[in-house]
Design a protein around this motif. Structure first.
Motif, PDB file in Angstrom:
ATOM      1  N   ALA A  72       0.619  -1.935  -4.890  1.00 26.46           N
ATOM      2  CA  ALA A  72      -0.225  -0.978  -4.532  1.00 26.46           C
ATOM      3  C   ALA A  72      -0.876  -0.186  -5.641  1.00 26.46           C
ATOM      4  O   ALA A  72      -2.000   0.269  -5.698  1.00 26.46           O
ATOM      5  CB  ALA A  72       0.536  -0.036  -3.711  1.00 26.46           C
TER       6      ALA A  72
ATOM      7  N   PHE B  23      -0.420  -6.686   1.792  1.00 20.71           N
ATOM      8  CA  PHE B  23      -0.840  -5.817   0.430  1.00 20.71           C
ATOM      9  C   PHE B  23      -1.639  -6.944  -0.531  1.00 20.71           C
ATOM     10  O   PHE B  23      -2.378  -6.331  -1.267  1.00 20.71           O
ATOM     11  CB  PHE B  23       0.523  -5.441  -0.302  1.00 20.71           C
TER      12      PHE B  23
ATOM     13  N   VAL C 136     -10.132   4.002  -2.453  1.00 15.89           N
ATOM     14  CA  VAL C 136      -8.978   2.931  -1.996  1.00 15.89           C
ATOM     15  C   VAL C 136      -9.071   2.860  -0.486  1.00 15.89           C
ATOM     16  O   VAL C 136      -8.179   2.210   0.130  1.00 15.89           O
ATOM     17  CB  VAL C 136      -7.818   3.552  -2.514  1.00 15.89           C
TER      18      VAL C 136
ATOM     19  N   THR D 140      -5.770  -3.627   4.312  1.00 15.85           N
ATOM     20  CA  THR D 140      -4.594  -4.029   4.190  1.00 15.85           C
ATOM     21  C   THR D 140      -3.814  -4.012   5.628  1.00 15.85           C
ATOM     22  O   THR D 140      -3.119  -4.618   6.358  1.00 15.85           O
ATOM     23  CB  THR D 140      -3.528  -2.928   3.295  1.00 15.85           C
TER      24      THR D 140
ATOM     25  N   GLY E 190      -5.306  -6.317   0.340  1.00 15.73           N
ATOM     26  CA  GLY E 190      -5.743  -5.072   0.076  1.00 15.73           C
ATOM     27  C   GLY E 190      -6.058  -5.248  -1.530  1.00 15.73           C
ATOM     28  O   GLY E 190      -7.211  -4.766  -2.059  1.00 15.73           O
TER      29      GLY E 190
ATOM     30  N   ALA F  94      -7.525  -0.234   1.726  1.00 13.80           N
ATOM     31  CA  ALA F  94      -6.217   0.442   2.709  1.00 13.80           C
ATOM     32  C   ALA F  94      -6.591  -0.211   4.100  1.00 13.80           C
ATOM     33  O   ALA F  94      -5.589  -0.650   4.826  1.00 13.80           O
ATOM     34  CB  ALA F  94      -6.011   1.764   2.658  1.00 13.80           C
TER      35      ALA F  94
END
Length: 657
Positions: free
Chosen positions: A420, A473, A442, A449, A476, A446
């Protein structure tokens, strides 16, 4: 006389390493005298002496590296000629062995692998002496002195504890052979790349020691050290990736990482080098994280030394661990204590002289990199504790095992947090940024994800939490990784920016492969008769027969397996159960079919008293992404290295003009 010439080359190289250390110490002293005397006549004399010593230490380092390379070359010649009057050749070779394994077998043992280690170390020191033009002269001579000190310890280890050129008289007619598990092209590729990474970190360590000795920790020092750190990191990435795939197809257990202590011994330096690479970049470009950079250089080489201790000390029994004599471990432990303890003591004495670099706000790219380094350090600590704790417990009479469940549960969540931060870091501005602005940047990664998490839950409702989060993840991170290219003129984007993007995308690809392998692998263990079909995943596999085959130095029973997916075209796999006579060993040679959606992995076992053959069949969706991602990470590192070197070369030419 070849063995005697190799031993003589080692002794001469050790003598030159001692001379290099003495000259460097005299040079550092002359430089300090010149600084104290200022513009006086004594300063001029000290300056002249320093210049002479610097001019002398460079060729000494180059010749020392050449002699180490000569010794390694002569050992390879002994193996290629199957000279059975040399004990090491007798213990690790055989006249019937194919030439490739004679060649690579020169380092497929304890003594040869340590000679390869020292050879790369000497070559690295020679490269620093020949190529390094960016460091101030005092720091350079201190760096070469630190490199000589490291080399001298390992020359002593080879000459007094692990001599690769020991004669055996009378010479036997043949040798014992090489461990069959090592008789693979991977032996020619995996150890040299891994050792190049280890030794590259020794150069970073020497740079850090040199900068501490001369109190010269700053951007110029970081710019000089960065290519060496990046090169070591690239080689470590290649070596770990290649070693993972080698173990995957050679050992026949269907896994790509076992959390074996020797596997961990290569992972720990990579984790430290990754943190060091980010720190040295901040110091080189933004004059920040000065103490972090020096400390991580020491830690990264410490992990290389710990790995060397684990593999070469005899404390572990593993296909990777060649040494069985614990006295050798005591020697390496003494070297580890001397080098790392001395460096930490020097750091403690000089840390007060490291001036604070440029400051930055918590919400900034530097702040994200600090968090990145902290998380990498925590993962490193988890792996180090999980690796060493069973060894310490065994020394106290307690037998225990720390395996994949421990590492998955402890390091797994931290790795997700690291991903992250990795996704957000490149989207944050240097020095200072606003939380609201970062949240807007972001938002898209996000959303991707969350969408992948929801889609995966719908498609595979029984999936475990860790693989599910890994897939989300990874998606993302892939989107966030290409974000630095948005709005740019791609043709004018610096090569090192492309390298960062590709390396981060590689992490996402590799992570997706790991999660897919954990979540969707299907395994079938059957006792099969000829003509019987068996299902594994979407494939139908039929054993059509068993036949004997003969290789260069082995014989085998080979299965003919016909696999088909639905109404698609059939294809054949041929797993083997091999027998080697020197030394007597039975191995399983897997047969793997790679398809766009994954790999069909097959292993042949034994026959039972009813004439049925044991077959282990796996369908492993997207498992190849693990190594594809590793290759992309290494490629990204290579592009960054080329881009940085081109920019620095262009800057030097402009200065000269």
């Amino acid at each position: 006389m070849i063995a005697e010439a190799g031993l003589a080359a080692l002794w001469l190289a050790a003598a030159l390493a001692l001379l290099q250390l003495v000259l460097a110490a005299m040079g550092v002293r002359a430089s300090a005298v010149g600084e104290r005397n200022g513009s006086s006549t004594g300063a001029g004399q000290a300056g002249d002496a320093f210049a002479e010593l610097l001019a002398a230490v460079r060729p000494v380092a180059v010749v020392q590296g050449g002699l180490a390379a000569l010794a390694m070359g002569l050992l390879i010649v002994l193996f290629l000629r199957s000279d059975m009057s040399v004990l090491l050749v007798v213990q690790n070779s055989h006249t019937a062995k194919p030439w490739l394994y004679k060649f690579a077998g020169a380092w497929g043992n304890h003594e040869g692998s340590m000679l390869l280690w020292v050879t790369i170390l000497g070559a690295a020191g020679a490269a620093v002496a020949l190529l390094e033009k960016r460091l101030p002269s005092a720091t350079l001579i201190a760096t070469l002195g630190a490199q000589a000190a490291i080399a001298l310890g390992f020359y002593a280890f080879l000459l007094f504890s692990s001599n690769p050129f020991t004669r055996l008289l009378p010479a036997p007619a043949n040798g014992n052979g090489l461990n069959p598990l090592l008789q693979d092209p991977g032996l020619a590729f995996h150890p040299p790349t891994l050792y190049a990474g280890y030794v590259g970190l020794s150069v970073a360590f020497s740079f850090a020691v040199g900068a501490l000795v001369t109190r010269d920790v700053g951007p110029a020092f970081a710019r000089a050290m960065r290519p060496w750190v990046l090169g070591a990191w690239i080689f470590l990435t290649i070596g770990i990736t290649a070693g993972s795939y080698w173990a995957y197809y050679e050992l026949g257990w269907g896994g790509w990482w076992f959390w074996d202590p020797v596997e961990n011994a290569s992972l720990m330096p990579w984790l430290a080098a990754t943190a060091l690479l980010h720190s040295v970049t901040v110091l080189a470009t933004r004059d920040g994280l000065r103490a972090w950079t020096v400390m991580l250089a020491v830690v990264a080489f410490s992990m290389s030394m710990v790995g060397t201790f684990l593999v070469r000390s005899g404390v572990l029994t593993s296909v990777h661990a060649f040494a069985l004599d614990p006295t050798r471990g005591e020697f390496i432990l003494a070297l580890l204590t001397l080098y790392i303890g001395g460096a930490l003591a020097l750091f403690g004495l000089r840390v007060g002289t490291i001036r604070q670099g440029a400051t930055f706000e918590p919400v900034s790219r530097e702040g994200a990199l600090v968090v990145n380094n902290l998380l990498l350090s925590v993962i490193l600590a988890v792996v180090l504790i999980g690796t060493l704790y069973p060894i310490v417990a065994a020394s106290m009479g307690v037998q225990l095992s720390v395996g994949a469940p421990f590492f998955d549960k402890t390091a797994g969540p931290i790795a997700l947090a690291l991903v992250a931060v990795m996704a957000a870091g490149p989207l944050i501005r240097w020095r200072r940024d606003g939380a609201a602005a970062v949240a807007r940047r972001v938002a898209l990664p996000a959303v991707v994800t969350v969408a992948v998490l929801a889609g995966t839950l719908i498609a595979a409702p029984g999936i475990n939490v860790l693989p599910l989060l890994g897939l989300g993840f990874a998606a993302g991170l892939a989107v966030a990784s290409v974000a630095p290219l948005w709005g740019r003129a791609l043709r004018r984007t610096p090569l090192f920016t492309w390298g960062m993007v590709i390396a981060h995308v590689g992490v996402a690809v590799s992570m997706a492969g790991m999660a897919s392998d954990a979540a969707f692998t299907r395994e079938t263990l059957v006792a099969a008769r000829v003509g019987e079909p068996h299902q594994v995943g979407p494939y139908n596999v039929t054993l059509e027969g068993i036949r004997p085959v003969v290789g260069d130095n082995w014989s085998a029973l080979e299965a003919r397996l016909v696999a088909r997916r639905g109404d698609g075209a059939p294809f054949v796999l041929r797993p083997q159960s091999r027998f080697f006579s020197a030394p007597p060993t039975v191995t399983s040679e897997s047969a793997i079919a790679t398809r766009p959606g994954g790999q069909l992995y097959t292993v042949l076992g034994h026959v039972d008293d009813q004439g049925r053959w044991q077959l282990r069949l796996w369908w492993k969706p997207f498992v190849t992404w693990i190594w594809l991602g590793g290759a992309l990470v290494a490629l990204g590192g290579a592009l960054s290295l080329i881009g940085r070197l081109r920019r620095e070369g262009r800057g030097r030419r402009e200065e000269a003009a």
